[in-house]
Design an enzyme around this catalytic site. Structure first.
Site, short mmCIF file in Angstrom:
data_model
loop_
_atom_site.label_atom_id
_atom_site.label_comp_id
_atom_site.label_asym_id
_atom_site.label_seq_id
_atom_site.Cartn_x
_atom_site.Cartn_y
_atom_site.Cartn_z
CG ASP A 229 37.77 45.33 47.88
OD1 ASP A 229 38.83 45.24 48.51
OD2 ASP A 229 37.58 44.77 46.80
CE1 TYR A 313 38.18 41.36 39.67
CE2 TYR A 313 40.10 40.95 41.05
CZ TYR A 313 39.11 40.49 40.19
OH TYR A 313 39.06 39.17 39.87
#
Length: 585
Positions: A229, A313
């Site tokens: 990420d 998320y």
């Protein structure tokens, strides 16, 4: 003006910007092949309700590195994004309750879909159950609560009638003996630097530098489901603009973040960083049992935080500074589970690699492996790192005649290869960073700070993927809890400078750096701490996750001559009231 330009090596791809992610969704929704397959398999005849989650493409070994994805050898490079698909009735409808079994892959450079994965065998219907969390969608829930609870929490306000204790001048923050610089960039997001306590330097720089997020489902449809990420999307690019209210409470100072878009045009993320102080219960207390005399002081912390939304998320990053000289990083995880339809063989049984979180909706087991880069300067000096274990003495040892002896074993980490370390919670393992240039006046030992793993949340395992897997080749940093390297300005990101479509062969990642086995005694060292959450989803994590916690502490250990908070005067909150008991007679 551009100060310098460094060309990327052949085959390397820069991270995916927010513009890239939006473009990927546009390409999928405009593709006639995707539209035809959606109608054929699922009866979806309109793209209006289609939701596309853009993910970087993890190129697993074998067939994935074929011309079907990367194109023919010698051809133009491809910049790939895969799109996990969902159906949504409107903005208040939770799309993750309606996963669709197609997985298109787009090339951003050609602006077209280059590959579509479809279910092996018969396509299952898209789940239609309403499982909502949006304030305007809760009333349509099929089986969860449809209205607000009757017993509402009463107002809880944070009041500081004298104002906050901290001050901010530009990017420099001062609070209760602490002084530090707060920075922000597109990749790491929030960065702390030149961190001092009572005028003495502790850290030169600290930031979150990578995150490996592998999913454990071996179904070929999900072989590419693994994100890095920080390197793939950038925490700065993913940072939310914070709001007064639930994100932060009390007297708040915000800092904006300035970034550039995919065209090089600057833009501002308003209120990207939140600075505020919080009460943290008791800092220390003792009651003299002979006299009943009590001395107690309340703890307070300065919190410097950032919240990032990476597709589904939310990652909530909180750096804590304490009155006792402790620095902590707390990471909370929330948001939405990345859901999927089960395979046909799993449809009438329990998912082999996940959890049913709604009718026909699976959430796969996965990990979030974070890496933090700590550049210590304890009292401004070079350092040596020592590993400490608490160990029992053998009962046959003459020094242990009663079998009750246990002690601390300290081992200096003298070279980079030796300093690739596992966590060991059975030995209470931690790592002490000792100054080479300052001595504690009480102990006579070097002044030091201690890195304590998993000071927040449960202890978790390292990377669980097989050693020869592509995930491990790319995310080798997550196989150890600690790495120590000799400082090198070019060594910035433990999975490499460019993680998008990488295969771990560039030679610019943390496991490559330590092969030189540089000496580490009394050197300018860098600590790379890997930790995280192994997430076995619960049905209670849906439709939106209550926060999970993880983090670590960096605590003074022989840095001060004693408790540095002994000089706090007694205080009592004038706003506290006794309640809920019987009225006095």
């Amino acid at each position: 003006a551009c100060d310098s330009c460094q060309p990327l090596p052949p085959g390397a791809q820069p991270l995916l910007t927010p513009d890239d992610c939006s473009l990927a969704e546009e390409i999928v929704k405009a593709d006639a092949g995707v539209a035809a397959m959606l109608e054929e398999l699922y009866g979806i005849d309109s793209m209006a309700g289609l939701v596309c989650d853009p993910w970087s493409v993890h190129l697993a070994a074998g067939a994935e590195r074929s011309a079907a994805l990367l194109g023919p050898p010698g051809g133009p490079p491809r910049r790939l994004v895969q799109a996990f698909l969902y159906s949504q009735r409107d903005e208040a409808d939770n799309a993750y309750a309606h996963p669709v079994g197609l997985l298109p892959v787009v090339d951003l450079l050609q602006r077209r879909v280059v590959h579509i994965d479809r279910p092996d065998g018969e396509a299952l219907p898209v789940p239609q159950t309403a499982v909502n969390y949006h304030r305007d969608g809760v009333k349509r829930n099929s089986y969860l609560q449809k209205q607000w609870r009757q017993e509402l929490p009463k107002a809880l306000e944070v009041a500081q009638p004298e104002g906050p204790t901290f001050t901010v001048e530009g990017s420099v923050v001062r609070w209760m003996g602490w002084e530090l610089h707060v920075g922000f960039n597109y990749r790491e997001g929030l960065v702390l630097s030149d961190v001092k306590v009572h005028g003495r330097r502790v850290l030169w720089r600290a930031s979150v530098v990578e995150m490996a997020v592998p999913y454990g489902d071996p179904d070929p449809l999900f072989a590419r489901k693994c994100a890095f990420d920080v390197g793939d999307y950038g925490l700065g690019y993913s940072a939310d603009s914070l709001e007064l209210g639930c994100d932060c409470l009390g007297h708040i100072h915000y800092l904006d973040g300035v970034l550039c878009d995919s065209k090089g045009e600057p833009y501002t993320v308003k209120k990207a960083i939140c600075i505020h102080e919080v009460d943290d219960g008791l800092l220390w207390k003792h009651v003299e049992h002979r006299t009943g005399h009590s001395e107690a002081r309340r703890a307070r912390k300065l919190i410097i935080s950032m919240i990032c939304t990476v597709v589904n998320y939310e990652y909530l990053f909180y750096w804590h500074l304490g009155l006792d000289g402790t620095i902590e990083l707390e990471i909370r995880l929330s948001g939405e589970l990345s859901t999927n339809q089960p395979s046909v063989k799993e449809a009438n049984s329990s998912p082999g690699y996940g959890t049913w979180v709604a009718p026909g909706v699976n959430a796969q087991v996965h990990q979030h492996n974070f890496a933090v880069r700590l550049d210590p300067e304890i009292d401004g000096s070079p350092c040596t790192v020592h590993e400490t274990d608490v160990v029992p003495l053998p009962v046959e040892d003459p020094a242990n005649p009663y079998g009750n002896a246990f002690t601390v074993a300290s081992t200096p980490l003298t070279s980079e290869l030796q300093a690739a370390r596992d966590a060991d919670f059975g030995r209470c393992r931690s790592w002490v960073v000792k100054s080479a240039g300052a001595t504690n006046p009480v102990t006579g030992e070097p002044t030091a700070y201690r890195l304590v793993p998993h000071a927040r949340g449960p202890a978790g395992p390292p990377l669980l993927t097989s050693p020869g897997s592509m995930v491990t080749k790319r995310g080798g940093f997550a196989t150890k809890a600690l790495w120590v390297t000799k400082h090198d300005e070019s060594e910035r990101f433990p999975a490499g400078e460019c993680t998008v479509q990488s295969d771990g062969s560039a030679g610019d990642a943390l496991p490559d750096w330590v092969k030189e086995d540089a000496p580490l005694v009394d050197e300018d060292v860098v600590l790379w701490h890997a930790f995280g959450v192994t997430h076995v989803p619960r049905v209670e994590d849906f439709p939106v996750m209550p926060v999970e916690h993880t983090g670590f502490a960096f605590r003074p250990d022989g840095f001060f001559a004693g408790n540095p908070a002994i000089d706090l005067p007694p205080a009592r909150s004038g706003g506290s009231r006794e309640c809920c008991g019987a009225e006095p007679a």
